[in-house]
Design an enzyme around this catalytic site. Sequence first.
Site, PDB file in Angstrom:
ATOM      1  N   ASP A 152      59.628  31.966  19.863  1.00  0.00           N
ATOM      2  CA  ASP A 152      58.643  31.823  20.932  1.00  0.00           C
ATOM      3  C   ASP A 152      59.309  31.497  22.264  1.00  0.00           C
ATOM      4  OD1 ASP A 152      55.798  31.455  21.788  1.00  0.00           O
ATOM      5  OD2 ASP A 152      56.492  29.414  22.162  1.00  0.00           O
ATOM      6  N   GLU A 187      60.108  36.828  21.562  1.00  0.00           N
ATOM      7  CA  GLU A 187      59.008  36.964  22.507  1.00  0.00           C
ATOM      8  C   GLU A 187      59.629  36.743  23.897  1.00  0.00           C
ATOM      9  OE1 GLU A 187      54.996  35.033  24.306  1.00  0.00           O
ATOM     10  OE2 GLU A 187      56.641  33.832  23.553  1.00  0.00           O
TER      11      GLU A 187
END
Length: 734
Positions: free
Chosen positions: A412, A465
Amino acid sequence: MAEKQPAWRADPEDIARIVSGQHDDPFAILGLHHSGGRWVSRAFIPHAERVEARSLEGKVVGRLDKVDDRGFFEGVIDIDGVQPIVHHCGNAGGEWDVADPYSFGPVLGPMDDYYIGEGSHLRLFDKLGAHFMTFEGVEGTHFAVWAPNARRVSVIGSFNEWDGRRHPMRRRAETGVWEIFLPEVAPGAQYKYEIIGKDGNRLPLKADPFAQQSELRPKTASVVADPTPFKWTDDAYMAARSSRDYRREPISIYEVHLGSWRRRPDGSFLSYEQLAEQLVPYVADLGFTHIELLPVSEHPYDPSWGYQPTGLYAPTARFGDPAGFARFIDTAHNAGLGVIMDWVPAHFPTDEHGLARFDGTALYEHADPRQGFHPDWNTAIYNFGRKEVSSFLTNNALYWLEKFHIDALRVDAVASMLYLDYSRQPGQWVPNRFGGNENIEAVAFLQRVNAETYGQQPGTFTVAEESTSWAGVTAPTYDKGLGFGFKWNMGFMNDTLRYMQRDPIHRRFHHNDMTFGLLYAFSENFTLPLSHDEVVHGKGSLLTKMPGDDWQKFANLRAYYAFMWGHPGKKLLFMGQEFAQRDEWNEAQALDWWLLDAPAHEGVRRLVSDLNTVYRELPALHARDCEPEGFEWIIASDRANSVFAWVRRAPGAEPVVVISNMTPVLREKYRLPMPASGRWTERINTDAGWYAGSNKGNQGVVMATEGNEYGYPATAEIVLPPLSTLILQHEPDI
């Protein structure tokens, strides 16, 4: 004249520091000591009035004198050498036995010190934290924690009345690790660390950074995990995955928030076991290849969705224990599904029981808020340049992959890690040593994690990401890349959703939004994400983003899904969007499963299932997802009609043609260049009645004849249904 105190007696000042919980070297006072040819045993046991020292076999080896009313005992005992001692204690209320933790040696050894100090230890999750074991013939739990700037660290829990004076730990000066073996502390025990900082102040109680189990929120204690090995039954799956080149495999991901996919009738969470029984077969039936879980690491706040974890090594207790989580993954593997876990090494929350100022100093984070504080999320940023922090996070990645057979980590907020000035104004950030905005330490950390992941756990992969144009995210580390397996294609998502939200009459003026992504589609190994971030916080669901009346909304969504499944790149779809959830996602409630009773919603679910089937079955649609030779435009510039067409190819496979008509106009004789003459089967028609469309199309077959005025091998006249995408498979000559 006062009688002289025997030499073996403890110094009164040391005794005072022990009973007040201020001694920084308790093993120098407590436990066994050889003095003047005698063995002496010392213990701090509050509430005891009398103490008798015994061997493990129960033999009485001496009696200890109470020399401080607060519970300090010492005495000469009759033993041959260092050995575990059991203290038989008594008071007016009864008798009990206490195995003396200070009569045991250290569990960690010099090689642990060496590799921990070097920052290269790759088994920290077996060494730090709490581990139930048999040590020197006694069952108990070994605790170890890194707190180099602490004056004293104690384990506290229900086993010692949460009293920090009872079990201060041994400091390993070379590494700043504190450890102790506590006999008779068993799995299930709750515990924390009580830390006195270097200034002498007692800090807020801290959960264990390496705890493999935690209490259910709002409680925050760590839990001694059951060490019983899980009995895995996924050997065949694990063996098969180790030889896969995932760039050339079909990857279709169903992204899930476990707390809101489905709930029990009373509104409570499903357990890991219930999710294994319900979620796994549902996803397998839809034809997805992987389930991606929003972070399952322990976290205190439900609306954070797990992206602000406090227990990086503990599966959240919301859904059960670690064995239940392992059972969920084992069930998924036996159903042919891989499990991807969202992983958060970018930042951590500042809850007082967590990592923030863990030993009274900025230990895991940067001290300078320009480097160590994240303005977007009010969180602390890891100090990636500190070898112990890099090792903590790298070990965590390996822990999930090894202990829980996780197949991949989706990392993330990578962009926030790469740029020192991420979400910061001039003057609010510190340049790197070359004066730039690149976070050199974070780059080195990500390269290390990826190198260790692929080196230690063959068959797994990582996904970034990363929302910027940072070069080489999926390039190998030996070529100065970050080393990820895949990168989320945020550009594709933003451009295509912006196009799809426009009224079809205006789409001709924004044609490039759908074609621009092919200019860079093969610069990285991409995953095309329609994730949770696109359907929350006022953005609405994918269905409500679509223009027009209800029929057009569904037709647009179906056409868009097939456009995406035919486009180069791996696929990801957030839960609920497979049946066109109308309301935006709310983590506090289950999806609206009753919608499946409506034909239009069930039609979208059927389409997603069929798209996954076609995507898996046809190598042309997946085997060259990441390579330019697998794609060629046929029609890229028909702005007037908002039509797009391309061919997908793979070695040894029949070509596939994808055509999208993004207007509500039926085009009955659309002249289309084709890569081959002959029979083309209509594998997908998003306007089919089976999907609740208007059932216009080509009766399942398109015939292409040789020759084309633009130099293509063949031509076909086809019916383009309104707001639709067709996927045509070439049939070989028999």
